[in-house]
Scaffold this motif. Sequence first.
Motif, short mmCIF file in Angstrom:
data_model
loop_
_atom_site.label_atom_id
_atom_site.label_comp_id
_atom_site.label_asym_id
_atom_site.label_seq_id
_atom_site.Cartn_x
_atom_site.Cartn_y
_atom_site.Cartn_z
N LYS A 25 15.67 -4.51 -13.42
CA LYS A 25 14.70 -3.78 -14.26
C LYS A 25 14.69 -4.32 -15.68
O LYS A 25 13.64 -4.35 -16.33
CB LYS A 25 15.01 -2.29 -14.24
N GLN A 28 13.15 -8.31 -15.17
CA GLN A 28 12.05 -8.72 -14.30
C GLN A 28 10.76 -9.10 -15.05
O GLN A 28 10.09 -10.05 -14.66
CB GLN A 28 11.77 -7.66 -13.23
N SER A 29 10.46 -8.36 -16.11
CA SER A 29 9.17 -8.63 -16.78
C SER A 29 9.15 -10.02 -17.42
O SER A 29 8.15 -10.73 -17.35
CB SER A 29 8.86 -7.55 -17.81
N ASP A 46 5.22 -13.51 -8.26
CA ASP A 46 6.03 -12.38 -7.80
C ASP A 46 6.93 -12.77 -6.64
O ASP A 46 8.09 -12.35 -6.58
CB ASP A 46 5.13 -11.20 -7.42
N GLU A 110 2.24 -4.77 -19.09
CA GLU A 110 2.61 -3.50 -19.71
C GLU A 110 1.58 -3.17 -20.77
O GLU A 110 1.06 -2.07 -20.84
CB GLU A 110 4.01 -3.61 -20.32
N ASP B 22 6.27 -3.54 -14.20
CA ASP B 22 7.07 -3.51 -12.96
C ASP B 22 6.20 -3.20 -11.74
O ASP B 22 6.18 -3.97 -10.78
CB ASP B 22 8.19 -2.45 -13.13
N SER B 26 10.60 -3.80 -8.60
CA SER B 26 12.04 -3.55 -8.44
C SER B 26 12.34 -2.86 -7.11
O SER B 26 13.31 -3.20 -6.43
CB SER B 26 12.56 -2.68 -9.58
#
Lengths: 188, 124
Positions: A25, A28-29, A46, A110, B22, B26
């Motif tokens: 978490k 990952q971005s 991805d 985001e 995300d 995840s």
Amino acid sequence: MNTERSLILRTLTHHDNDAFSSLVKKHQSKIRAFLFRLCKQYDVADDLAQETFITAFRKLDTYKGTGDFCGWLFRIAYNNFLLHCRSVNRRTEVTADFIKQSEVLAERYESISSEQIDLEQAMSQLNSDEIASISLCHSFGYSHQEVSNILKMPLGTVKSNINRGKTKLRKILNSEAQQISLESARDR
Amino acid sequence: MIDNSKIDSLDRMLAQPALIADRGFSEQLGRNLSKTFSLRSKFFALAGVSWLALVLVVSSPRQLIEHLFSLLAMINISDQLQVLNNSLVTSISAVGYSAEPISYLGLLALVLLLFAVFSLVIKD
């Protein structure tokens, strides 16, 4: 306190998937943004990011702990990208794919400004070595030497990739800016 | 007049990369990880069982079962291995195969089986 080091240790010693999830978490971005710049396709990026984290989980015991953990992830991600390029051999086709997908760009982030969209599109016109060097150095804050270690490239090559890439970016953004000013003058 | 603000601020723009959201990435990774390791566990379990089956085929099943029961009653692992090794050598010699290589296969089977069980206990 859940420091990165303690999360890595918990993953290694207790096979704690939750600890590894916290690491995922956290990083990952960045990894996905880096891979998207290289692949220019969200789905491929991805998939490569998934492979990157699975490889990291399997090989976590080989992480020496001396360098930056995210840098180690970037190295795995870049290696996966190179393997992907070798297997698919379509390095020259990706720009067109990116332009097709740029309409959905904002939904994937985001938050993203129009300025950042312009930058991402301009980035897509650089070659992968330039993208990787510029991204790691200017976007993710690594020194030239660290970038050289992550990408396993000579220091001089990294520096010239960055200079050449930035010159190209300036040229692309300059031509875009010229086009916008011409259009607004025409409208007036 | 040409707007050069974008070009002048290139370093600033580069320093603020747009980060991808995300959106289930995840969770998907968690599922993929558990799938990968449950597959690995199954593979090791299968490998262990296959080797055990092979040992049962080439040696006397009755003798082997007797020794497995006696192994459970023992504590010292080196003794267990010694006993199993001896029993395999004896039983395989009785059948007429070359005893030494097959006894090593038997030992390998036991190690694989133990590893398979250990892998299942740790990962699942």
